[in-house]
Design an enzyme around this catalytic site. Structure first.
Site, PDB file in Angstrom:
ATOM      1  N   HIS A 166      20.128 -17.447  12.314  1.00  0.00           N
ATOM      2  CA  HIS A 166      20.321 -17.208  10.889  1.00  0.00           C
ATOM      3  C   HIS A 166      19.300 -16.172  10.447  1.00  0.00           C
ATOM      4  O   HIS A 166      18.099 -16.361  10.618  1.00  0.00           O
ATOM      5  CB  HIS A 166      20.154 -18.493  10.070  1.00  0.00           C
ATOM      6  CG  HIS A 166      20.449 -18.289   8.607  1.00  0.00           C
ATOM      7  ND1 HIS A 166      21.688 -18.550   8.061  1.00  0.00           N
ATOM      8  CD2 HIS A 166      19.663 -17.836   7.587  1.00  0.00           C
ATOM      9  CE1 HIS A 166      21.660 -18.260   6.764  1.00  0.00           C
ATOM     10  NE2 HIS A 166      20.446 -17.836   6.450  1.00  0.00           N
ATOM     11  N   CYS A 167      19.781 -15.083   9.879  1.00  0.00           N
ATOM     12  CA  CYS A 167      18.901 -13.984   9.463  1.00  0.00           C
ATOM     13  C   CYS A 167      18.827 -13.943   7.941  1.00  0.00           C
ATOM     14  O   CYS A 167      19.837 -13.664   7.279  1.00  0.00           O
ATOM     15  CB  CYS A 167      19.413 -12.646  10.005  1.00  0.00           C
ATOM     16  SG  CYS A 167      18.382 -11.234   9.521  1.00  0.00           S
ATOM     17  N   PRO A 168      17.649 -14.206   7.356  1.00  0.00           N
ATOM     18  CA  PRO A 168      17.545 -14.157   5.889  1.00  0.00           C
ATOM     19  C   PRO A 168      17.730 -12.758   5.327  1.00  0.00           C
ATOM     20  O   PRO A 168      18.132 -12.609   4.167  1.00  0.00           O
ATOM     21  CB  PRO A 168      16.126 -14.688   5.623  1.00  0.00           C
ATOM     22  CG  PRO A 168      15.368 -14.433   6.882  1.00  0.00           C
ATOM     23  CD  PRO A 168      16.373 -14.578   7.983  1.00  0.00           C
TER      24      PRO A 168
ATOM     25  N   ASN B 151      22.797 -14.556   5.987  1.00  0.00           N
ATOM     26  CA  ASN B 151      23.938 -15.124   6.694  1.00  0.00           C
ATOM     27  C   ASN B 151      23.545 -15.429   8.130  1.00  0.00           C
ATOM     28  O   ASN B 151      22.516 -14.944   8.622  1.00  0.00           O
ATOM     29  CB  ASN B 151      25.121 -14.139   6.693  1.00  0.00           C
ATOM     30  CG  ASN B 151      26.451 -14.823   6.933  1.00  0.00           C
ATOM     31  OD1 ASN B 151      26.512 -16.048   7.103  1.00  0.00           O
ATOM     32  ND2 ASN B 151      27.515 -14.052   6.968  1.00  0.00           N
TER      33      ASN B 151
END
Length: 309
Positions: A160-162, A166
């Site tokens: 999960h990449c802030p 997403n």
């Protein structure tokens, strides 16, 4: 589920969903694939939205410095035009890839589909084991992992990449790779232009190299250099990691957990083709491939951090 001849394996040994459970039935198996494809995915996470806005602001800042501090004051017309076109094209492609990554369903498994009716519709063989996620009450496909931020199980979830607000998963990994690539390229281009600008300003005694005063010009260029170095370092590492994972057909979560592959791994080019689609071509570099306008659903969605727009 013993009468059905198959077994449901649950880490927390939760029961299957019943009609009284408080899960949104609109997101279960009754939703068709076409209906899901017509929705724009968006995660309502405060930290992720702040990071996404910061990403856009930093790219806009870099474009402002490159255009108005370095290129427009330049006396070399073609130098300004060529570099302006290149940098702005890279910026547009980077931001477009960012949007596609953020607004594309990464491969979410329908919530609450672990119902008796759905289990029977799978026509499982006797003794076959299936897995249910105790957090979102869904039947977990192979290689799916639960994201605590998206609150969904994601197929082939890498992480999960802030910064894109997403998960990076089965359906949007291509756009994330393009985003990191274009940000890295634009960062290198900005750093090169900063180097030429410093040389030009030193030779011209800082009098005609910019429309801004020398102190402001120096501050703007220093901040752009710091941004370029940080962005290039981060995105270059992420780009290399993603390409390595795709070629090895292994997600970052699977690598960190040292999961033994129970699937047949694809060859390197097969993995690249499965992510980018089709044989190698310039279309791999295009974040607009497959884009189409989405319909605007009138009914609200409940029970999750994502919503349709």
């Amino acid at each position: 589920m013993q009468p059905s001849g198959h077994r449901l394996r649950d880490v927390e040994h939760h029961p299957l969903l019943t009609e009284n459970d408080n899960y949104d039935s609109s997101s279960s198996s009754s939703s068709s694939e076409a209906d899901v494809a017509d929705r724009v995915w968006f995660i309502r996470d405060g930290c992720g939205m702040i990071c996404a806005v910061m990403t856009w602001l930093l790219v806009v800042y870099a474009d402002f410095v490159v255009t108005f501090v370095m290129l427009l004051p330049s006396k070399d017309f073609w130098y300004s035009v060529v570099n302006g076109v290149i940098f702005n094209c890279l910026a547009v492609l980077a931001l477009s890839s960012h949007l596609r990554t953020m607004l594309t369903d990464p491969g979410a498994v329908p919530k609450g589909n672990a119902t008796k009716e759905y289990m029977e519709s799978l026509q499982l063989k006797p003794g076959e084991v299936i897995y249910k996620c105790p957090k979102c009450c869904c039947i977990k496909p192979e290689r799916a992992h639960h994201c605590s931020i998206c609150k969904r199980c994601i197929r082939k979830m890498d992480h999960h990449c802030p910064w894109v607000n997403n998960c990076v998963g089965e359906k949007n990994q291509r756009f994330f790779v393009l985003f990191t690539m274009y940000i890295a390229l634009s960062s290198v281009h900005a750093l090169i232009l900063c180097g030429f600008q410093f040389i030009s300003c030193v030779r011209g005694q800082w009098t005609e190299c910019s429309d801004f005063s020398p102190p402001i010009t120096v501050i703007l260029l220093i901040f752009l250099c710091l941004e370029g170095v940080l962005f290039f370092t981060f995105t270059a590492v992420m780009f290399g990691t993603q390409i390595h994972s795709i070629c090895n057909d292994e997600t970052e979560i699977e690598r960190l957990k040292s999961e033994k592959p129970t699937w047949e791994r694809r060859l390197r080019w097969e993995g690249m083709k499965s992510v980018f689609g089709g044989p190698p071509s310039l279309l791999w570099m295009n974040p607009f491939v497959g884009f189409r306008f989405r319909r605007l659903p009138m009914r609200p969605r409940k029970g999750g951090p994502e919503f349709s727009v």
